[in-house]
Design a protein around this motif. Structure first.
Motif, PDB file in Angstrom:
ATOM      1  N   VAL A 280      35.458  39.328  35.677  1.00 46.25           N
ATOM      2  CA  VAL A 280      35.483  40.438  36.627  1.00 46.25           C
ATOM      3  C   VAL A 280      35.419  41.737  35.832  1.00 46.25           C
ATOM      4  CG1 VAL A 280      36.694  41.586  38.511  1.00 46.25           C
ATOM      5  CG2 VAL A 280      36.830  39.096  38.268  1.00 46.25           C
ATOM      6  N   LEU A 281      34.405  42.539  36.164  1.00 47.10           N
ATOM      7  CA  LEU A 281      34.199  43.820  35.499  1.00 47.10           C
ATOM      8  C   LEU A 281      34.888  44.894  36.322  1.00 47.10           C
ATOM      9  CD1 LEU A 281      30.785  45.032  34.056  1.00 47.10           C
ATOM     10  CD2 LEU A 281      32.374  46.580  35.157  1.00 47.10           C
ATOM     11  N   LEU A 282      35.874  45.528  35.736  1.00 41.62           N
ATOM     12  CA  LEU A 282      36.669  46.551  36.406  1.00 41.62           C
ATOM     13  C   LEU A 282      36.056  47.912  36.113  1.00 41.62           C
ATOM     14  CD1 LEU A 282      40.097  45.067  35.284  1.00 41.62           C
ATOM     15  CD2 LEU A 282      38.865  44.582  37.410  1.00 41.62           C
ATOM     16  N   ASP A 283      35.319  48.429  37.064  1.00 42.03           N
ATOM     17  CA  ASP A 283      34.504  49.623  36.844  1.00 42.03           C
ATOM     18  C   ASP A 283      35.291  50.892  37.118  1.00 42.03           C
ATOM     19  OD1 ASP A 283      32.115  51.092  36.328  1.00 42.03           O
ATOM     20  OD2 ASP A 283      31.803  51.292  38.479  1.00 42.03           O
ATOM     21  N   ASN A 284      35.501  51.685  36.066  1.00 41.62           N
ATOM     22  CA  ASN A 284      36.172  52.987  36.177  1.00 41.62           C
ATOM     23  C   ASN A 284      37.568  52.877  36.783  1.00 41.62           C
ATOM     24  OD1 ASN A 284      34.353  55.210  35.186  1.00 41.62           O
ATOM     25  ND2 ASN A 284      32.943  54.198  36.596  1.00 41.62           N
ATOM     26  N   PHE A 285      38.289  51.800  36.481  1.00 40.39           N
ATOM     27  CA  PHE A 285      39.682  51.661  36.915  1.00 40.39           C
ATOM     28  C   PHE A 285      40.572  52.597  36.092  1.00 40.39           C
ATOM     29  CE2 PHE A 285      38.375  48.472  39.558  1.00 40.39           C
ATOM     30  CZ  PHE A 285      39.320  47.527  39.948  1.00 40.39           C
ATOM     31  N   ASN A 286      41.571  53.158  36.716  1.00 42.09           N
ATOM     32  CA  ASN A 286      42.546  53.927  35.951  1.00 42.09           C
ATOM     33  C   ASN A 286      43.497  52.971  35.231  1.00 42.09           C
ATOM     34  OD1 ASN A 286      44.749  53.239  37.732  1.00 42.09           O
ATOM     35  ND2 ASN A 286      44.060  54.846  39.139  1.00 42.09           N
ATOM     36  N   ILE A 287      44.321  53.491  34.346  1.00 43.79           N
ATOM     37  CA  ILE A 287      45.175  52.652  33.512  1.00 43.79           C
ATOM     38  C   ILE A 287      46.155  51.843  34.359  1.00 43.79           C
ATOM     39  CG2 ILE A 287      46.953  52.660  31.718  1.00 43.79           C
ATOM     40  CD1 ILE A 287      44.153  53.169  30.668  1.00 43.79           C
ATOM     41  N   GLY A 288      46.714  52.453  35.391  1.00 44.87           N
ATOM     42  CA  GLY A 288      47.649  51.734  36.242  1.00 44.87           C
ATOM     43  C   GLY A 288      47.004  50.563  36.941  1.00 44.87           C
ATOM     44  N   ASP A 289      45.797  50.751  37.469  1.00 43.76           N
ATOM     45  CA  ASP A 289      45.102  49.667  38.157  1.00 43.76           C
ATOM     46  C   ASP A 289      44.649  48.583  37.179  1.00 43.76           C
ATOM     47  OD1 ASP A 289      45.510  50.729  40.626  1.00 43.76           O
ATOM     48  OD2 ASP A 289      43.508  51.582  40.854  1.00 43.76           O
ATOM     49  N   LEU A 290      44.308  48.977  35.954  1.00 44.60           N
ATOM     50  CA  LEU A 290      43.972  47.969  34.953  1.00 44.60           C
ATOM     51  C   LEU A 290      45.175  47.071  34.677  1.00 44.60           C
ATOM     52  CD1 LEU A 290      41.876  50.013  32.339  1.00 44.60           C
ATOM     53  CD2 LEU A 290      41.015  48.230  33.862  1.00 44.60           C
ATOM     54  N   ARG A 291      46.347  47.675  34.528  1.00 49.94           N
ATOM     55  CA  ARG A 291      47.547  46.874  34.290  1.00 49.94           C
ATOM     56  C   ARG A 291      47.820  45.930  35.469  1.00 49.94           C
ATOM     57  NH1 ARG A 291      50.080  51.951  32.491  1.00 49.94           N
ATOM     58  NH2 ARG A 291      50.037  52.038  30.210  1.00 49.94           N
ATOM     59  N   SER A 292      47.665  46.455  36.668  1.00 53.25           N
ATOM     60  CA  SER A 292      47.896  45.629  37.850  1.00 53.25           C
ATOM     61  C   SER A 292      46.911  44.468  37.921  1.00 53.25           C
ATOM     62  CB  SER A 292      47.780  46.483  39.118  1.00 53.25           C
ATOM     63  OG  SER A 292      48.785  47.482  39.144  1.00 53.25           O
ATOM     64  N   ALA A 293      45.657  44.739  37.534  1.00 59.27           N
ATOM     65  CA  ALA A 293      44.645  43.687  37.541  1.00 59.27           C
ATOM     66  C   ALA A 293      44.980  42.590  36.544  1.00 59.27           C
ATOM     67  CB  ALA A 293      43.279  44.289  37.232  1.00 59.27           C
ATOM     68  N   VAL A 294      45.464  42.964  35.370  1.00 60.69           N
ATOM     69  CA  VAL A 294      45.830  41.975  34.361  1.00 60.69           C
ATOM     70  C   VAL A 294      46.953  41.084  34.873  1.00 60.69           C
ATOM     71  CG1 VAL A 294      46.861  41.689  32.070  1.00 60.69           C
ATOM     72  CG2 VAL A 294      45.024  43.367  32.410  1.00 60.69           C
ATOM     73  N   VAL A 295      47.952  41.682  35.528  1.00 54.92           N
ATOM     74  CA  VAL A 295      49.060  40.908  36.080  1.00 54.92           C
ATOM     75  C   VAL A 295      48.561  39.971  37.172  1.00 54.92           C
ATOM     76  CG1 VAL A 295      51.215  41.043  37.380  1.00 54.92           C
ATOM     77  CG2 VAL A 295      50.798  42.632  35.491  1.00 54.92           C
ATOM     78  N   GLU A 296      47.724  40.478  38.069  1.00 57.35           N
ATOM     79  CA  GLU A 296      47.241  39.675  39.185  1.00 57.35           C
ATOM     80  C   GLU A 296      46.332  38.536  38.720  1.00 57.35           C
ATOM     81  OE1 GLU A 296      44.722  40.239  43.367  1.00 57.35           O
ATOM     82  OE2 GLU A 296      45.557  41.976  42.337  1.00 57.35           O
ATOM     83  N   ALA A 297      45.475  38.825  37.746  1.00 60.79           N
ATOM     84  CA  ALA A 297      44.543  37.792  37.267  1.00 60.79           C
ATOM     85  C   ALA A 297      45.267  36.685  36.526  1.00 60.79           C
ATOM     86  CB  ALA A 297      43.483  38.419  36.369  1.00 60.79           C
ATOM     87  N   ALA A 298      46.333  37.030  35.813  1.00 57.47           N
ATOM     88  CA  ALA A 298      47.148  36.037  35.095  1.00 57.47           C
ATOM     89  C   ALA A 298      46.293  35.085  34.264  1.00 57.47           C
ATOM     90  CB  ALA A 298      48.013  35.253  36.086  1.00 57.47           C
ATOM     91  N   SER A 299      45.278  35.632  33.597  1.00 53.23           N
ATOM     92  CA  SER A 299      44.393  34.893  32.690  1.00 53.23           C
ATOM     93  C   SER A 299      43.516  33.860  33.386  1.00 53.23           C
ATOM     94  CB  SER A 299      45.204  34.198  31.580  1.00 53.23           C
ATOM     95  OG  SER A 299      45.919  35.149  30.823  1.00 53.23           O
ATOM     96  N   ARG A 300      43.408  33.916  34.725  1.00 55.45           N
ATOM     97  CA  ARG A 300      42.544  32.969  35.439  1.00 55.45           C
ATOM     98  C   ARG A 300      41.064  33.335  35.303  1.00 55.45           C
ATOM     99  NH1 ARG A 300      44.961  33.173  41.270  1.00 55.45           N
ATOM    100  NH2 ARG A 300      45.534  35.285  40.532  1.00 55.45           N
ATOM    101  N   VAL A 301      40.776  34.603  35.049  1.00 53.29           N
ATOM    102  CA  VAL A 301      39.417  35.066  34.769  1.00 53.29           C
ATOM    103  C   VAL A 301      39.474  36.010  33.585  1.00 53.29           C
ATOM    104  CG1 VAL A 301      38.587  34.881  37.161  1.00 53.29           C
ATOM    105  CG2 VAL A 301      39.636  37.025  36.364  1.00 53.29           C
ATOM    106  N   ILE A 302      38.331  36.247  32.983  1.00 51.36           N
ATOM    107  CA  ILE A 302      38.227  37.250  31.933  1.00 51.36           C
ATOM    108  C   ILE A 302      38.054  38.610  32.596  1.00 51.36           C
ATOM    109  CG2 ILE A 302      36.783  38.086  30.032  1.00 51.36           C
ATOM    110  CD1 ILE A 302      36.043  35.153  29.489  1.00 51.36           C
ATOM    111  N   LEU A 303      38.813  39.593  32.144  1.00 48.86           N
ATOM    112  CA  LEU A 303      38.726  40.946  32.688  1.00 48.86           C
ATOM    113  C   LEU A 303      38.029  41.864  31.691  1.00 48.86           C
ATOM    114  CD1 LEU A 303      42.230  41.436  34.337  1.00 48.86           C
ATOM    115  CD2 LEU A 303      40.067  40.773  35.426  1.00 48.86           C
ATOM    116  N   GLU A 304      37.031  42.563  32.181  1.00 44.71           N
ATOM    117  CA  GLU A 304      36.267  43.513  31.369  1.00 44.71           C
ATOM    118  C   GLU A 304      36.430  44.912  31.947  1.00 44.71           C
ATOM    119  OE1 GLU A 304      31.577  44.677  30.549  1.00 44.71           O
ATOM    120  OE2 GLU A 304      32.112  42.591  31.014  1.00 44.71           O
ATOM    121  N   ALA A 305      36.887  45.836  31.124  1.00 40.36           N
ATOM    122  CA  ALA A 305      36.993  47.236  31.528  1.00 40.36           C
ATOM    123  C   ALA A 305      35.728  47.966  31.110  1.00 40.36           C
ATOM    124  CB  ALA A 305      38.211  47.890  30.879  1.00 40.36           C
TER     125      ALA A 305
END
Length: 281
Positions: free
Chosen positions: A217-242
């Motif tokens: 999942v490519l996180l396009d122009n996410f702020n730092i807070g939303d990036l952190r939230s995405a990492v917690v929610e994904a819980a390593s089930r997908v690769i996250l790209e900022a």
């Protein structure tokens, strides 16, 4: 050690590059001023600190311009450079050396500039699990060379071209109902060996595209807070790209959120030229 580019690709690209200089009557300055029998020795030297890349095409330039030139290679791609450090020594016919000079410097300057900028980004995120990767924002016809330069600087590969992986972006999503719908369609049509990545610009879409079967999942122009939230929610089930607007000032903060990949378009579209010179010795 940085793998060499395919030799046929290098030869063809160098031929086209030399042809930009050697057309019509050729190098009329050297033909008018430099005696045919004149011989010289030159060293190609760095003018600044950075990371070397581009030796393969540079050597090919001198080889094509003067098959009888003697070329000594004094460094390797990926090496750190300091001002006045020599990377090549060339001896032979003066006219042939001068014919090759600018084209060789152009390859080295462009590729070492990319490698140097990439190394700065890589150094900024040391100690995190993130990787710095390139994008497809490259100079037409020179992608392989510019991506090699990213690798020389310590960056990692992304897609080379459109057939490497499925990457669903905003314009793809605009043609269907939602990011999740686009992922479902991709999953139905893709072979089991093909990864599926989907770009989202809202945190609420993350769970939906994961459920639909995205691998990345490519996180396009996410702020730092939303990036952190995405990492917690994904819980390593997908690769996250900022991605989007990444700078040397922001990249550390982005990496510390826990994302695995940070794609940086400026590595190839905005890297400053690295300064080299060809000096008589």
């Amino acid at each position: 050690m940085i793998p060499h580019l395919p030799i046929d690709l290098v030869r063809e690209t160098v031929q086209r590059a030399l042809a930009e200089d050697v057309s019509g009557a050729g190098d009329i300055t050297s033909l008018a001023v430099v005696p045919e029998t004149a011989r010289v020795a030159f060293e190609l030297r760095a003018r600044q600190n950075g990371v070397l890349c581009g030796l393969q095409p540079a050597i090919e330039v001198f080889t094509q311009a003067g098959p009888n030139l003697s070329i000594d290679v004094l460094a390797s791609d990926g090496d750190p450079l300091e001002p006045d450090e020599s990377v090549l020594r060339i001896e032979g016919a003066a006219r042939e050396c001068m014919l090759a000079e600018r084209t060789a410097l152009n390859f080295l300057g462009r590729m070492s500039g990319i490698a140097t900028l990439t190394r700065r980004y890589v150094d900024e995120i040391v100690g995190t699990k993130a990787k710095i990767v390139h994008t497809r924002k490259t100079t037409p016809g020179l992608r392989a060379f510019e991506i090699q330069a990213v690798r020389a600087g310590g960056g990692a590969p992304h897609r080379f071209n459109l057939s490497d992986a499925i990457l669903i972006k905003d314009n793809h999503i605009a043609a269907v109902k939602s990011p999740a719908e686009a992922v479902r369609a991709a999953r139905e049509n893709a072979g089991h060996m093909v990864r599926i990545s989907c770009e989202i610009d809202r945190l609420e879409d993350l769970s939906r595209v994961m459920k639909a079967g995205a691998d990345v999942v490519l996180l396009d122009n996410f702020n730092i807070g939303d990036l952190r939230s995405a990492v917690v929610e994904a819980a390593s089930r997908v690769i996250l790209e900022a991605s989007g607007g990444v700078t040397l000032e922001s990249v550390r903060h982005i990496a510390e959120t826990g994302v695995e990949i940070i794609s940086v378009g400026s590595l190839t579209h905005s890297a400053p030229n690295f300064d080299f010179g060809l000096d008589a010795v």
